[in-house]
Write an enzyme that holds these catalytic residues in place. Structure first.
Site, mmCIF file in Angstrom:
data_model
loop_
_atom_site.group_PDB
_atom_site.id
_atom_site.type_symbol
_atom_site.label_atom_id
_atom_site.label_comp_id
_atom_site.label_asym_id
_atom_site.label_seq_id
_atom_site.Cartn_x
_atom_site.Cartn_y
_atom_site.Cartn_z
ATOM 1 N N ASP A 125 -1.990 2.165 -41.548
ATOM 2 C CA ASP A 125 -3.197 2.151 -41.248
ATOM 3 C C ASP A 125 -3.555 1.797 -40.126
ATOM 4 O OD1 ASP A 125 -3.059 -0.442 -41.849
ATOM 5 O OD2 ASP A 125 -4.169 -0.165 -43.956
ATOM 6 N N ASN A 136 -10.054 -5.578 -53.565
ATOM 7 C CA ASN A 136 -10.607 -4.624 -54.545
ATOM 8 C C ASN A 136 -9.522 -3.503 -55.014
ATOM 9 O OD1 ASN A 136 -9.966 -3.156 -52.192
ATOM 10 N ND2 ASN A 136 -12.123 -2.334 -51.963
ATOM 11 N N HIS A 157 -7.153 -1.965 -52.936
ATOM 12 C CA HIS A 157 -6.767 -0.935 -51.945
ATOM 13 C C HIS A 157 -5.393 -1.084 -51.514
ATOM 14 C CE1 HIS A 157 -8.651 -3.481 -48.379
ATOM 15 N NE2 HIS A 157 -7.224 -3.449 -48.061
ATOM 16 N N GLU A 178 -9.311 3.096 -50.399
ATOM 17 C CA GLU A 178 -10.503 2.391 -51.161
ATOM 18 C C GLU A 178 -10.587 2.908 -52.583
ATOM 19 O OE1 GLU A 178 -11.121 -0.265 -49.912
ATOM 20 O OE2 GLU A 178 -11.686 -0.350 -48.004
HETATM 21 C C1 GLP Z 1 -6.316 -4.672 -44.924
HETATM 22 C C2 GLP Z 1 -5.315 -3.670 -44.800
HETATM 23 C C3 GLP Z 1 -4.332 -3.412 -45.782
HETATM 24 C C4 GLP Z 1 -3.788 -4.885 -46.024
HETATM 25 C C5 GLP Z 1 -4.665 -5.169 -46.900
HETATM 26 C C6 GLP Z 1 -4.374 -7.052 -47.314
HETATM 27 O O1 GLP Z 1 -7.424 -4.299 -44.970
HETATM 28 N N1 GLP Z 1 -5.931 -2.431 -44.691
HETATM 29 O O2 GLP Z 1 -3.231 -2.361 -45.169
HETATM 30 O O3 GLP Z 1 -2.446 -4.764 -46.650
HETATM 31 O O4 GLP Z 1 -5.968 -5.360 -46.353
HETATM 32 O O5 GLP Z 1 -4.440 -7.814 -46.011
HETATM 33 P P1 GLP Z 1 -3.819 -9.300 -46.189
HETATM 34 O O6 GLP Z 1 -2.391 -9.077 -46.128
HETATM 35 O O7 GLP Z 1 -4.247 -9.755 -44.637
HETATM 36 O O8 GLP Z 1 -4.464 -9.785 -47.341
#
Ligand code: GLP
Length: 236
Positions: A63, A132, A134, A139
């Site tokens: 992403d 949440n 995702h 989402e």
């Molecule tokens: C972000 C990204 C995801 C990521 C997630 C968790 O918004 N879009 O791809 O895996 O949230 O992030 P983190 O590993 O920093 O907690």
């Protein structure tokens, strides 16, 4: 069927990277879809140290945030290049150009990258987990058969992304590989660490599989592994 691996003592990242290297040994030409965020970074560091392990593999960025300054060092592309792609070296790397005027064409081209793999699917999707539920930027309420698309970010995602950008940017949208392709991957890993993820990890297992908690849909995946440290598993 989901498999949960809780790594209590030894470094969590060593266990995940060890299994990843075994997988690459068995299938060097694997087509991988990789998350950024902070969770996978220690794993990527281990893989990068194993020189040549990704040399025949192909990598797709999971992403990307929209509307970042061109030189933003914490874009998903820059983070993945810096942490893994550049030090490890891969046969093929596909990022997502969110700045292009033809964003729909870019999304279809990412779909095309996935479709050209053997079986028209990803071999391994390595995912993080939003608070949440995702995965990628899919989402709550995202279509379960969705493909690559521009998406609006949930308020909690916008807020939580602030820790990456430290005030330089506040993205409210992004482009993500869709749930349809993530759920169709031969193998899916969800990486979660830290107590902040314990509530949503538990929810992903305790709630019925629902698009309202996207990661809960992995309950029905035939080959999904959750890699949890003790705090994210609710054990400390
Ligand atoms: C972000 C990204 C995801 C990521 C997630 C968790 O918004 N879009 O791809 O895996 O949230 O992030 P983190 O590993 O920093 O907690």
């Amino acid at each position: 069927m989901e498999r949960v691996v809780t790594v209590p003592g030894a470094p969590w990242c060593a266990a995940v990277a060890g299994r990843w290297l075994e997988l690459l040994d068995a299938r060097p030409v694997a087509r991988l879809c990789l998350a950024t965020g902070s969770t996978p970074l220690p794993v990527y560091a281990r893989i990068a140290e194993a020189h040549g392990a990704l040399g025949a593999a192909s990598v797709l960025l999971l992403d990307e945030f929209g509307d970042l300054p061109a030189d933003e060092p914490e874009s998903c592309d820059r983070v993945l290049r810096r942490s893994l792609i550049d030090p490890a070296g891969v046969a093929d790397y596909r990022s997502i150009s969110v700045g292009t005027p033809d964003l729909d064409g870019e999304c279809r081209a990412v779909d095309g990258w996935i479709d050209t793999g053997p079986g028209g699917c990803l071999d391994l999707a390595v995912l993080g987990l939003g608070v949440n539920g995702h995965v990628g930027m899919n989402e709550p309420g995202s279509p379960v058969d969705g493909r690559t698309a521009r998406v609006e970010l949930a308020a909690s995602t916008i807020a939580s992304a602030q820790r990456y950008f430290e005030g330089r940017a506040r993205p409210t949208w992004g482009v993500t590989v869709g749930l349809g392709d993530l759920l169709a991957a031969r193998e899916v890993w969800v990486l979660a660490t830290g107590r902040d993820k314990a509530t949503i990890v538990a929810r992903c297992f305790e709630s019925p599989a629902t698009a309202e908690v996207p990661a809960s849909l992995l309950q029905d995946h035939p080959n999904c592994t959750w890699w949890l440290d003790k705090p994210s598993a609710g054990l400390t």
